[in-house]
Design a protein around this motif. Structure first.
Motif, PDB file in Angstrom:
ATOM      1  N   PRO A 181       8.046  47.009   9.406  1.00 37.76           N
ATOM      2  CA  PRO A 181       7.605  48.391   9.189  1.00 37.76           C
ATOM      3  C   PRO A 181       8.424  49.106   8.115  1.00 37.76           C
ATOM      4  O   PRO A 181       9.651  49.133   8.168  1.00 37.76           O
ATOM      5  CB  PRO A 181       7.832  49.058  10.553  1.00 37.76           C
ATOM      6  CG  PRO A 181       8.898  48.244  11.208  1.00 37.76           C
ATOM      7  CD  PRO A 181       8.869  46.864  10.616  1.00 37.76           C
ATOM      8  N   ASN A 239      14.250  51.677  -0.033  1.00 40.59           N
ATOM      9  CA  ASN A 239      13.979  50.836   1.137  1.00 40.59           C
ATOM     10  C   ASN A 239      13.058  49.677   0.787  1.00 40.59           C
ATOM     11  O   ASN A 239      13.243  48.555   1.265  1.00 40.59           O
ATOM     12  CB  ASN A 239      13.358  51.678   2.263  1.00 40.59           C
ATOM     13  CG  ASN A 239      14.340  52.691   2.809  1.00 40.59           C
ATOM     14  OD1 ASN A 239      15.552  52.519   2.667  1.00 40.59           O
ATOM     15  ND2 ASN A 239      13.828  53.746   3.421  1.00 40.59           N
ATOM     16  N   LEU A 242      16.664  44.460  11.248  1.00 42.47           N
ATOM     17  CA  LEU A 242      15.277  44.468  11.749  1.00 42.47           C
ATOM     18  C   LEU A 242      14.389  43.621  10.836  1.00 42.47           C
ATOM     19  O   LEU A 242      13.608  42.781  11.301  1.00 42.47           O
ATOM     20  CB  LEU A 242      14.750  45.911  11.793  1.00 42.47           C
ATOM     21  CG  LEU A 242      13.335  46.087  12.346  1.00 42.47           C
ATOM     22  CD1 LEU A 242      13.393  46.361  13.844  1.00 42.47           C
ATOM     23  CD2 LEU A 242      12.607  47.242  11.659  1.00 42.47           C
ATOM     24  N   TRP A 281      24.211  51.194   0.113  1.00 41.36           N
ATOM     25  CA  TRP A 281      24.596  50.182   1.109  1.00 41.36           C
ATOM     26  C   TRP A 281      26.001  49.633   0.900  1.00 41.36           C
ATOM     27  O   TRP A 281      26.369  49.258  -0.216  1.00 41.36           O
ATOM     28  CB  TRP A 281      23.587  49.027   1.085  1.00 41.36           C
ATOM     29  CG  TRP A 281      22.231  49.464   1.539  1.00 41.36           C
ATOM     30  CD1 TRP A 281      21.172  49.834   0.743  1.00 41.36           C
ATOM     31  CD2 TRP A 281      21.785  49.629   2.895  1.00 41.36           C
ATOM     32  NE1 TRP A 281      20.100  50.205   1.536  1.00 41.36           N
ATOM     33  CE2 TRP A 281      20.445  50.088   2.847  1.00 41.36           C
ATOM     34  CE3 TRP A 281      22.386  49.434   4.154  1.00 41.36           C
ATOM     35  CZ2 TRP A 281      19.699  50.354   3.992  1.00 41.36           C
ATOM     36  CZ3 TRP A 281      21.639  49.691   5.293  1.00 41.36           C
ATOM     37  CH2 TRP A 281      20.309  50.151   5.204  1.00 41.36           C
ATOM     38  N   TYR A 319       8.806  52.852   6.372  1.00 44.23           N
ATOM     39  CA  TYR A 319       8.383  54.239   6.582  1.00 44.23           C
ATOM     40  C   TYR A 319       7.880  54.857   5.275  1.00 44.23           C
ATOM     41  O   TYR A 319       8.512  54.687   4.215  1.00 44.23           O
ATOM     42  CB  TYR A 319       9.557  55.091   7.093  1.00 44.23           C
ATOM     43  CG  TYR A 319      10.130  54.675   8.428  1.00 44.23           C
ATOM     44  CD1 TYR A 319       9.441  53.826   9.303  1.00 44.23           C
ATOM     45  CD2 TYR A 319      11.392  55.141   8.838  1.00 44.23           C
ATOM     46  CE1 TYR A 319       9.985  53.453  10.519  1.00 44.23           C
ATOM     47  CE2 TYR A 319      11.939  54.777  10.054  1.00 44.23           C
ATOM     48  CZ  TYR A 319      11.233  53.921  10.886  1.00 44.23           C
ATOM     49  OH  TYR A 319      11.775  53.562  12.092  1.00 44.23           O
ATOM     50  N   LEU A 377      17.389  49.080   9.774  1.00 46.57           N
ATOM     51  CA  LEU A 377      16.494  48.472   8.774  1.00 46.57           C
ATOM     52  C   LEU A 377      16.833  47.012   8.424  1.00 46.57           C
ATOM     53  O   LEU A 377      15.974  46.134   8.564  1.00 46.57           O
ATOM     54  CB  LEU A 377      16.453  49.325   7.493  1.00 46.57           C
ATOM     55  CG  LEU A 377      15.507  48.754   6.425  1.00 46.57           C
ATOM     56  CD1 LEU A 377      14.050  48.865   6.853  1.00 46.57           C
ATOM     57  CD2 LEU A 377      15.711  49.448   5.084  1.00 46.57           C
ATOM     58  N   VAL A 428      19.105  57.301  14.057  1.00 49.92           N
ATOM     59  CA  VAL A 428      18.393  58.539  13.705  1.00 49.92           C
ATOM     60  C   VAL A 428      17.055  58.639  14.463  1.00 49.92           C
ATOM     61  O   VAL A 428      16.717  59.694  15.018  1.00 49.92           O
ATOM     62  CB  VAL A 428      18.166  58.603  12.178  1.00 49.92           C
ATOM     63  CG1 VAL A 428      17.278  59.783  11.806  1.00 49.92           C
ATOM     64  CG2 VAL A 428      19.512  58.679  11.454  1.00 49.92           C
ATOM     65  N   TYR A 443      20.707  59.081  -0.252  1.00 47.12           N
ATOM     66  CA  TYR A 443      22.147  59.232  -0.026  1.00 47.12           C
ATOM     67  C   TYR A 443      22.862  58.507  -1.156  1.00 47.12           C
ATOM     68  O   TYR A 443      22.467  57.399  -1.543  1.00 47.12           O
ATOM     69  CB  TYR A 443      22.602  58.565   1.283  1.00 47.12           C
ATOM     70  CG  TYR A 443      21.938  59.020   2.544  1.00 47.12           C
ATOM     71  CD1 TYR A 443      21.619  60.350   2.777  1.00 47.12           C
ATOM     72  CD2 TYR A 443      21.649  58.098   3.558  1.00 47.12           C
ATOM     73  CE1 TYR A 443      21.019  60.744   3.963  1.00 47.12           C
ATOM     74  CE2 TYR A 443      21.059  58.486   4.754  1.00 47.12           C
ATOM     75  CZ  TYR A 443      20.744  59.813   4.944  1.00 47.12           C
ATOM     76  OH  TYR A 443      20.157  60.199   6.113  1.00 47.12           O
ATOM     77  N   ASP A 497      27.796  59.720   5.727  1.00 42.62           N
ATOM     78  CA  ASP A 497      27.264  60.481   4.582  1.00 42.62           C
ATOM     79  C   ASP A 497      26.151  61.438   5.007  1.00 42.62           C
ATOM     80  O   ASP A 497      25.843  62.403   4.295  1.00 42.62           O
ATOM     81  CB  ASP A 497      26.767  59.528   3.476  1.00 42.62           C
ATOM     82  CG  ASP A 497      25.729  58.501   3.919  1.00 42.62           C
ATOM     83  OD1 ASP A 497      25.315  58.531   5.094  1.00 42.62           O
ATOM     84  OD2 ASP A 497      25.329  57.674   3.076  1.00 42.62           O
ATOM     85  N   ASN A 514      25.557  53.929   4.261  1.00 42.79           N
ATOM     86  CA  ASN A 514      24.932  52.937   5.162  1.00 42.79           C
ATOM     87  C   ASN A 514      25.663  51.599   5.120  1.00 42.79           C
ATOM     88  O   ASN A 514      25.876  51.050   4.043  1.00 42.79           O
ATOM     89  CB  ASN A 514      23.490  52.669   4.735  1.00 42.79           C
ATOM     90  CG  ASN A 514      22.544  53.746   5.168  1.00 42.79           C
ATOM     91  OD1 ASN A 514      22.712  54.904   4.807  1.00 42.79           O
ATOM     92  ND2 ASN A 514      21.545  53.378   5.948  1.00 42.79           N
ATOM     93  N   TYR A 524      20.798  63.534  14.976  1.00 41.68           N
ATOM     94  CA  TYR A 524      21.960  62.648  14.837  1.00 41.68           C
ATOM     95  C   TYR A 524      22.986  63.238  13.866  1.00 41.68           C
ATOM     96  O   TYR A 524      24.163  63.393  14.192  1.00 41.68           O
ATOM     97  CB  TYR A 524      21.519  61.256  14.350  1.00 41.68           C
ATOM     98  CG  TYR A 524      22.660  60.434  13.770  1.00 41.68           C
ATOM     99  CD1 TYR A 524      23.656  59.920  14.589  1.00 41.68           C
ATOM    100  CD2 TYR A 524      22.750  60.191  12.392  1.00 41.68           C
ATOM    101  CE1 TYR A 524      24.718  59.184  14.059  1.00 41.68           C
ATOM    102  CE2 TYR A 524      23.801  59.456  11.859  1.00 41.68           C
ATOM    103  CZ  TYR A 524      24.786  58.957  12.699  1.00 41.68           C
ATOM    104  OH  TYR A 524      25.834  58.237  12.168  1.00 41.68           O
TER     105      TYR A 524
END
Ligand code: NAD
Ligand code: TDX
Length: 336
Positions: A208, A252, A196, A219, A210, A193, A87, A283, A126, A182, A153
């Motif tokens: 990081p 998140n 990472l 998930w 967001y 995410l 994205v 989602y 989704d 996801n 995306y």
């Protein structure tokens, strides 16, 4: 049967290729992938020498190449994973998303209707449904939820879905579409995410998050997505859409905290950064249709899948360190 898996060197595609090659020795699996930055042949190394597996490098948006490939191979089934999938990249560079996700899909569809096919399956997401509010946990995406996209995306993925449905209605092409939440698990590119956070935390680097980390994702462990696609392709009804998800919603921040705890790393690594423009809030999939109609059941929950994933990254440091260093891109030259 000859099955072409496009994007089979990417995260989900490589898991699916391994799943199919090992499960169906009588089928021939051709992995068709352009090997963009997201394609990595090290992710299919465990099956590279199997008799029922082949790799072909090519671009699904290159019409001459695709038609030549179909003329030569005459596949029975095409399963399209190939896409630009990140994205954030779509926000800075939308054009390649239109090229691969829309033009690539329609090129494959044209080749399928020209050469004939038993089944074309589109791997969708989704994100085509847009997002749900954070304060309505009773709401879920069903197959009837209208498409309502937010990012370049998801808009390109939704456009592709509409073309797939049009080719079914107009030309009678035998298609199916699956839309999954996801994914996470082995071979996940560390720009996303979960990998990472794992890779950066292991290196004691800042992680990081967001905005305030309140956005929610649903998930699913990647092999559960693979088993769902396999079922839809082999048993799903032509012309139908199937939602895939396992009711594993987490914010998140919860995801990041869970990983840091499991790695015994301090929360001081969390670094709140500027939010993603147009950031989808929540989602959440309703998978009732695939569960009741096809009997699909996920094997993992978030709580069982995360430790397995972390173990995989700990035991496959070379895989992700090659990506972080750029080494993985030399693999193709070494092997072919
Ligand atoms: P990925 O970015 O890891 O892999 C994409 C693969 O496609 C790469 O191997 C890349 O080399 C290949 N590719 C890109 N452009 C190509 C082209 N023009 N021709 C041939 N190959 C090309 O993506 P992923 O996360 O594995 O996602 C796979 C599919 O699943 C995508 O269609 C995505 O929209 C969908 N999906 C992903 C998720 C998720 O959580 N990752 C969830 C639902 C649906
Ligand atoms: O550094 C980060 N920090 C952060 O807070 C990154 C990379 C992401 N995020 C947030 C944004 C999202 O709310 O984490 C969440 C997950 O982000 P991504 O891993 O980029 O995934 P997402 O945007 O949800 O999209 C993924 O799921 C649906 C896949 O990349 C898509 O291909 C799939 O269709």
């Amino acid at each position: 049967m000859k099955i072409v898996v496009t994007g089979g060197a990417g995260f989900i595609g490589s898991n699916f290729v391994q799943y199919e090659v090992n499960r169906y020795p009588e089928d021939e699996i051709i992995n068709l992938d352009l090997l963009t930055y997201a394609g990595n042949l090290e992710s299919v190394a465990p099956v590279a020498d199997k008799k029922n597996y082949r790799f072909v490098r090519g671009d699904i948006a290159d019409r001459a190449f695709v038609f030549d490939f179909f003329e030569k191979e005459k596949p029975d089934i095409v399963i399209n994973f190939a896409a630009e999938s990140h994205v954030d990249r779509s926000i800075t560079d939308p054009e390649v998303f239109v090229r691969t996700n829309v033009v690539g899909t329609t090129t494959l569809l044209d080749a399928c209707r020209t050469y004939g096919i038993k089944r074309y399956h589109q791997v969708s997401t989704d994100e085509v449904y847009g997002d749900l509010p954070l304060d309505r946990p009773d709401l879920f995406f069903t197959e009837e939820t209208p498409l309502h996209t937010s990012s370049p995306y998801s808009s390109a993925k939704a456009a592709a879905d509409l073309f797939v449905q049009a080719y079914h209605r107009t030309y009678g092409l035998p298609v199916t579409i699956s839309r999954c939440s996801n994914n996470y698990g082995p071979y996940h590119f560390p720009e996303k995410l979960i990998p990472l956070v794992i890779s950066r935390a292991l290196n004691n680097e800042e992680v990081p998050v967001y905005g305030e980390g309140k956005n929610v994702r649903d998930w699913l462990y990647v092999t559960d997505h693979c088993s769902a696609i396999d079922l839809v392709v082999r048993k799903g009804r032509v012309g139908e859409v199937y939602n895939i998800g396992g009711h594993n919603e987490r914010s998140n921040l919860e995801v990041v905290q869970t990983i840091l705890r499991a790695l015994n790393k301090p929360e001081s690594l969390i670094h709140f950064v500027k939010d993603r423009p147009g950031h989808d809030l929540r989602y959440a999939m309703d998978p009732t249709k695939i569960e009741t109609e096809l009997g699909w059941k996920p094997e993992y929950t978030f709580d069982t899948g995360i430790p397995v994933t972390i173990d995989w990254y700990l035991n496959h440091r070379d895989w992700w360190e090659h990506i972080v260093s750029g080494e993985y891109q030399k693999y193709f030259e070494k092997m072919y």
